[in-house]
Design a protein around this motif. Structure first.
Motif, short mmCIF file in Angstrom:
data_model
loop_
_atom_site.label_atom_id
_atom_site.label_comp_id
_atom_site.label_asym_id
_atom_site.label_seq_id
_atom_site.Cartn_x
_atom_site.Cartn_y
_atom_site.Cartn_z
N TRP A 228 -25.52 -28.33 -30.04
CA TRP A 228 -24.63 -27.47 -29.26
C TRP A 228 -25.34 -26.89 -28.05
CZ3 TRP A 228 -19.88 -28.32 -29.62
CH2 TRP A 228 -19.29 -28.66 -30.84
N ALA A 229 -26.64 -26.68 -28.14
CA ALA A 229 -27.38 -26.23 -26.97
C ALA A 229 -27.37 -27.30 -25.89
CB ALA A 229 -28.82 -25.88 -27.35
N ALA A 230 -27.54 -28.58 -26.29
CA ALA A 230 -27.49 -29.67 -25.31
C ALA A 230 -26.10 -29.79 -24.71
CB ALA A 230 -27.90 -30.98 -25.98
N VAL A 231 -25.06 -29.65 -25.54
CA VAL A 231 -23.69 -29.74 -25.03
C VAL A 231 -23.41 -28.62 -24.03
CG1 VAL A 231 -21.26 -29.53 -25.67
CG2 VAL A 231 -22.79 -30.97 -27.02
N ARG A 232 -23.77 -27.39 -24.40
CA ARG A 232 -23.52 -26.26 -23.49
C ARG A 232 -24.26 -26.44 -22.18
NH1 ARG A 232 -24.19 -23.20 -28.27
NH2 ARG A 232 -26.34 -22.75 -27.66
N HIS A 233 -25.51 -26.89 -22.27
CA HIS A 233 -26.31 -27.07 -21.05
C HIS A 233 -25.68 -28.11 -20.14
CE1 HIS A 233 -29.48 -28.99 -18.63
NE2 HIS A 233 -29.98 -27.78 -18.53
N ASP A 234 -25.32 -29.28 -20.71
CA ASP A 234 -24.79 -30.36 -19.89
C ASP A 234 -23.41 -30.02 -19.33
OD1 ASP A 234 -27.06 -31.77 -20.31
OD2 ASP A 234 -26.22 -33.16 -21.78
N VAL A 235 -22.57 -29.38 -20.14
CA VAL A 235 -21.24 -29.03 -19.66
C VAL A 235 -21.34 -28.00 -18.53
CG1 VAL A 235 -19.11 -27.82 -20.27
CG2 VAL A 235 -19.99 -29.62 -21.75
N THR A 236 -22.22 -27.02 -18.71
CA THR A 236 -22.37 -25.98 -17.69
C THR A 236 -22.86 -26.57 -16.37
OG1 THR A 236 -22.83 -24.31 -19.36
CG2 THR A 236 -23.50 -23.82 -17.11
N HIS A 237 -23.91 -27.41 -16.46
CA HIS A 237 -24.48 -27.94 -15.23
C HIS A 237 -23.63 -29.05 -14.64
CE1 HIS A 237 -27.91 -25.69 -16.74
NE2 HIS A 237 -28.49 -25.85 -15.58
N ALA A 238 -23.30 -30.06 -15.45
CA ALA A 238 -22.52 -31.18 -14.94
C ALA A 238 -21.12 -30.74 -14.54
CB ALA A 238 -22.45 -32.29 -15.99
N GLY A 239 -20.50 -29.87 -15.35
CA GLY A 239 -19.17 -29.39 -15.01
C GLY A 239 -19.15 -28.59 -13.72
N GLY A 240 -20.18 -27.76 -13.52
CA GLY A 240 -20.24 -27.00 -12.28
C GLY A 240 -20.37 -27.88 -11.06
N PHE A 241 -21.23 -28.90 -11.15
CA PHE A 241 -21.38 -29.81 -10.03
C PHE A 241 -20.13 -30.65 -9.83
CE2 PHE A 241 -25.97 -29.05 -10.73
CZ PHE A 241 -26.30 -28.69 -9.43
N LEU A 242 -19.39 -30.97 -10.91
CA LEU A 242 -18.14 -31.70 -10.77
C LEU A 242 -17.13 -30.87 -9.98
CD1 LEU A 242 -16.03 -33.86 -11.36
CD2 LEU A 242 -15.68 -32.79 -13.60
N VAL A 243 -17.02 -29.58 -10.29
CA VAL A 243 -16.09 -28.72 -9.56
C VAL A 243 -16.47 -28.67 -8.08
CG1 VAL A 243 -15.29 -26.35 -9.30
CG2 VAL A 243 -15.51 -27.34 -11.57
N PHE B 86 -13.72 -37.83 -19.16
CA PHE B 86 -14.92 -38.66 -19.20
C PHE B 86 -16.18 -37.81 -19.24
CE2 PHE B 86 -11.70 -41.39 -17.28
CZ PHE B 86 -11.85 -42.56 -18.03
N LEU B 87 -16.16 -36.71 -18.51
CA LEU B 87 -17.32 -35.82 -18.50
C LEU B 87 -17.58 -35.25 -19.89
CD1 LEU B 87 -19.51 -34.17 -17.02
CD2 LEU B 87 -17.75 -32.46 -16.55
N VAL B 88 -16.55 -34.71 -20.53
CA VAL B 88 -16.70 -34.08 -21.84
C VAL B 88 -17.12 -35.10 -22.89
CG1 VAL B 88 -15.48 -32.86 -23.69
CG2 VAL B 88 -15.08 -32.23 -21.30
N PHE B 89 -16.46 -36.26 -22.90
CA PHE B 89 -16.80 -37.29 -23.88
C PHE B 89 -18.23 -37.78 -23.69
CE2 PHE B 89 -16.30 -41.79 -25.46
CZ PHE B 89 -16.25 -41.44 -26.80
N GLY B 90 -18.63 -37.97 -22.43
CA GLY B 90 -19.99 -38.41 -22.16
C GLY B 90 -21.03 -37.39 -22.57
N VAL B 91 -20.75 -36.12 -22.34
CA VAL B 91 -21.70 -35.06 -22.72
C VAL B 91 -21.87 -35.01 -24.23
CG1 VAL B 91 -21.95 -32.56 -22.83
CG2 VAL B 91 -21.44 -33.64 -20.66
N LEU B 92 -20.77 -35.13 -24.97
CA LEU B 92 -20.85 -35.10 -26.43
C LEU B 92 -21.67 -36.26 -26.97
CD1 LEU B 92 -17.18 -34.09 -27.36
CD2 LEU B 92 -19.23 -32.67 -27.54
N LEU B 93 -21.40 -37.46 -26.49
CA LEU B 93 -22.14 -38.62 -26.98
C LEU B 93 -23.60 -38.57 -26.55
CD1 LEU B 93 -19.60 -41.54 -26.53
CD2 LEU B 93 -20.26 -40.38 -28.62
N SER B 94 -23.84 -38.09 -25.36
CA SER B 94 -25.22 -37.96 -24.89
C SER B 94 -26.00 -36.99 -25.77
CB SER B 94 -25.24 -37.49 -23.45
OG SER B 94 -26.56 -37.31 -22.99
N ALA B 95 -25.37 -35.88 -26.17
CA ALA B 95 -26.03 -34.90 -27.04
C ALA B 95 -26.31 -35.49 -28.42
CB ALA B 95 -25.18 -33.64 -27.15
#
Length: 347
Positions: free
Chosen positions: A221-236, A81-90
């Motif tokens: 891709w900059a938006a995807v990398r930013h969101d995955v890095t930040h949101a993914g880190g907080f998810l962990v 859900f995190l990855v799919f949401g980040v892609l669509l958000s970007a």
């Protein structure tokens, strides 16, 4: 006769030919330049090999196995859900013109607030993306009340988050309705409160030139990398915290909080702020806190996407500290009260 400016005295510091690489004042590499993520990972692997025997014994502990099970289960359910949401958000943030939102909203501010709140359903992303988008809306001339209502509603009522909530609570489908309804009400109340009490000088929007003049592909891709890095880190971090709560906190403590309606609500409201979990993953963490009532877990799901540590810091960076230190506490109180009221109706 004094030496001319810039001259060096033989034998003085800085005189003579450059020293060998790594020497002080030389032009070679330094330790700081050479140590990066690859070196750190290699060092960790070496340590794992050296201490493999004691680590193997520690991993066999029952509590650690329970911790690992909870952590992995939260991550496995939440990451898609995190990855799919980040892609669509970007996609929406980069390819949909920002001026579209200004044209789509009513001109009257009081009417723009509920429309902007409902428009949050079209942003399938997390709160990390809604903050800069809200700043862009204000720059485009959208009334701040409507932009702030969108900021609060988008992370909680978009289809990705509601689908994740339904998956996390298969036996309680009313949790989806409660989350959507409470979040929508909070967003509208905060928008109308801003119309009544907000001041324009509380918002300070800095210039963001990081993507200016960049192609859409690179911006995506900059938006995807930013969101995955930040949101993914907080998810962990959130999954680790949830697993630690289930293992380290004595069951009787959690049960004491869960048995008290007031304490259970306050505890999960504060926990939502501290964990700072992405809205696409927080439902799975809430589902793991099975000791608590559905109402208190609804409070967790409503407060988290609107007020948490990462959001407060992001709001301070985008809108200014004067705004964040007023808006966040007010949102926390309103979100808690509305979620409790909706929970009382549903359960």
């Amino acid at each position: 006769m004094p030496d001319p400016p810039g001259a060096t005295t033989p034998g003085a510091p800085g005189s003579g030919p450059p020293g060998p690489p790594g020497a002080a004042g030389g032009s070679g590499w330094s330790l700081r330049d050479r140590i990066g993520s690859v070196e750190i990972l290699a060092a960790l692997l070496v340590l794992l090999v050296i201490f493999r025997a004691p680590l193997a014994g520690a991993l066999s502990a029952a509590q650690l196995q329970t911790w690992t099970t909870v952590f992995v289960s939260v991550m496995v359910q939440a990451v898609p859900f995190l990855v799919f949401g980040v892609l669509l958000s970007a996609v929406i943030a980069v390819f949909v013109p920002r001026s579209f939102w200004a044209r789509a909203l009513p001109r009257h501010p009081a009417l723009a607030v509920p429309v902007a709140s409902a428009a949050g359903v079209v942003l399938p992303g997390c709160e990390c993306g809604s903050v800069p988008i809200a700043g862009s809306l204000i720059r485009r001339g959208v009334t701040p009340a409507a932009a702030l209502a969108f900021l609060l509603a988008a992370p909680a009522i978009n289809p990705i988050v509601l689908t994740a909530t339904a998956v996390a609570f298969p036996a309680n489908p009313e949790m989806v309705l409660g989350r959507a309804l409470a979040s929508l009400v909070v967003a509208m109340v905060m928008g109308w409160l801003w119309l009544r009490l907000g001041r324009a000088d509380w918002i300070r929007l800095p210039h963001r030139p990081d993507l200016d003049g960049v192609s859409r592909g690179r911006a995506f891709w900059a938006a995807v990398r930013h969101d995955v890095t930040h949101a993914g880190g907080f998810l962990v971090l959130g999954a680790m915290a949830a697993a630690s709560i289930n293992v380290l906190v004595p069951e009787r403590w959690l049960q004491t909080l869960a048995d008290n309606p007031v304490l259970s609500v306050l505890a999960l409201a504060v926990l939502a702020v501290l964990l700072s979990i992405c809205s696409e993953a927080d439902a799975f963490v809430a589902a793991s806190l099975s000791q608590f009532s559905l109402t208190s877990r609804l409070v967790f799901l409503v407060v988290g996407p609107m007020v948490d540590l990462k959001l407060i810091s992001m709001q301070a960076g985008v809108f200014g500290r004067r705004f964040a230190f007023r808006f966040a506490p007010t949102t926390f109180v309103v979100a808690t009260l509305v979620a409790v009221a909706v929970g009382a109706i549903l359960w």
